[in-house]
Design an enzyme around this catalytic site. Sequence first.
Site, PDB file in Angstrom:
ATOM      1  N   TYR A 112      40.489  42.783  34.536  1.00 38.77           N
ATOM      2  CA  TYR A 112      40.604  41.335  34.755  1.00 38.77           C
ATOM      3  C   TYR A 112      41.532  41.036  35.935  1.00 38.77           C
ATOM      4  CZ  TYR A 112      41.340  36.417  33.346  1.00 38.77           C
ATOM      5  OH  TYR A 112      41.406  35.044  33.296  1.00 38.77           O
TER       6      TYR A 112
ATOM      7  N   LYS B 185      40.517  39.137  39.351  1.00 35.59           N
ATOM      8  CA  LYS B 185      41.125  37.850  39.670  1.00 35.59           C
ATOM      9  C   LYS B 185      41.915  37.886  40.976  1.00 35.59           C
ATOM     10  CE  LYS B 185      39.679  35.181  36.391  1.00 35.59           C
ATOM     11  NZ  LYS B 185      38.683  34.128  36.748  1.00 35.59           N
TER      12      LYS B 185
ATOM     13  N   SER C  71      43.858  34.043  38.270  1.00 31.27           N
ATOM     14  CA  SER C  71      44.693  34.131  37.072  1.00 31.27           C
ATOM     15  C   SER C  71      46.033  34.756  37.424  1.00 31.27           C
ATOM     16  CB  SER C  71      44.009  34.979  36.001  1.00 31.27           C
ATOM     17  OG  SER C  71      44.883  35.248  34.924  1.00 31.27           O
TER      18      SER C  71
END
Length: 303
Positions: free
Chosen positions: A164, A168, A151
Amino acid sequence: MGIMDGKVALVTGAGRGVGRGIALAFAKAGAAVVVNDLGVNLAGEAGESTPAKEVADEINAAGGRAVANTDSVTSAKGAQSMVQMAIDTFGRIDAVVNNAGNLRDGLFHKMTEEEFESVISVHLRGSFHVSRAAAPFFKTQASGAYVHMTSTSGLVGNFGQANYAAAKLGIVGLSKSIALDMQRFNVRSNAVAPFAWTRMIDSIPTNTPEQQRRVDGLKKLVPEKIAPFVVALASDAAAHVTGQIFGVRNNEIYLFSQPRPVRTAHTAEGWTPETVIDRVFPMFANDLYPLHRSADIFTWDPV
């Protein structure tokens, strides 16, 4: 004849959104598909629907071959079970797409250990578990392709996503290491940053005009647009492509740069804290990266 005829693909988190589109595209290209999805809601609680079965039924009804799997990527046992299902049902495994994900957004100084661990477990540990479970089969047959979802939250940055982003960006390192370690067995590994409006990111807050503008832009991103590139990347036609980072944003496809030195500083005498402050920081000043967020880089409307 499809480009994945005779192949078997395992897609995690394939009950909805990006994963569903990828599973359907693999089937359309001729692959048999293991459709993995826990079927939980955004909070991680069991839901009433069985999305993995619904997608598998859709593939089978259209004349394809698919089987549903509800094991969790967060455990080695679950990952081994879903890979073994591919072997037992279809006789082999050729592609693994690590797409399963969750979100537990929060500002770093308020983030709990549970919020951090939950996201790391699904994204990073999940990608490791499933990849590791498939590795012996890939090694034995001297072929195989991994596609891992990264991401721009990790590649560039975003507010409130330390968990996150860490997961990622960790996936990027994992993918590169797999590519290096398994190239001798003709096994490939790449990472893809998908831009798509899905149920998972539907939880993004819209409390400010800036947040609302960001969400309005994200809603233009179609999850099914990710699938064609992923299928192509997993096919034999991409046998020369490994260790790369890509992005897909509707009809745009990106190749991302990878970290390399951009400036160097050297002294014959060795450095002291004072000489670093006096010489190195000023020398590097024009090349230091600003605190960009993803939206600061991808400023144009998706096409």
